[in-house]
Design a protein around this motif. Sequence first.
Motif, short mmCIF file in Angstrom:
data_model
loop_
_atom_site.label_atom_id
_atom_site.label_comp_id
_atom_site.label_asym_id
_atom_site.label_seq_id
_atom_site.Cartn_x
_atom_site.Cartn_y
_atom_site.Cartn_z
N ARG A 70 42.20 47.29 34.93
CA ARG A 70 42.76 48.09 36.01
C ARG A 70 42.62 47.43 37.37
N ILE A 71 43.11 46.21 37.47
CA ILE A 71 43.12 45.48 38.73
C ILE A 71 44.49 45.71 39.39
N SER A 72 44.49 46.20 40.61
CA SER A 72 45.72 46.38 41.35
C SER A 72 46.70 47.23 40.54
N GLN A 73 47.98 46.84 40.54
CA GLN A 73 48.98 47.59 39.79
C GLN A 73 49.10 47.10 38.36
N TYR A 74 48.35 46.05 38.02
CA TYR A 74 48.43 45.45 36.71
C TYR A 74 47.38 46.06 35.78
N HIS A 75 47.48 45.75 34.51
CA HIS A 75 46.58 46.33 33.52
C HIS A 75 45.25 45.62 33.44
N GLY A 76 45.16 44.43 33.97
CA GLY A 76 43.89 43.71 33.96
C GLY A 76 44.07 42.25 34.27
N ALA A 77 42.96 41.62 34.52
CA ALA A 77 42.95 40.18 34.78
C ALA A 77 42.04 39.51 33.77
#
Length: 87
Positions: A70-77
């Motif tokens: 849940r980083i930023s608008q993305y699902h992950g890094a």
Amino acid sequence: MTPPITVEHSGYVHPDHRGRGAGAQLLGALIASTEQAGTWITQSGIYSENTANLALHHHAGVTTVGTCHRISQYHGAVLLEHRSLNI
């Protein structure tokens, strides 16, 4: 004794130049230069949706060490690192 050095990197290849090996050349040059400089770890975080970049890093011998969710608008890094072969 000099403490180990860790480098965090990111890169960008313009869309007009993608798929031509520019990313592989840049990453290869980065790894070679950090090895020569005595860098202990070269690390990066790449969004999990960026599968081409993840494949590029894995092909270059970079290892996945974890995932941040849940980083930023993305699902992950995906957290990646290359450990020096010389240290």
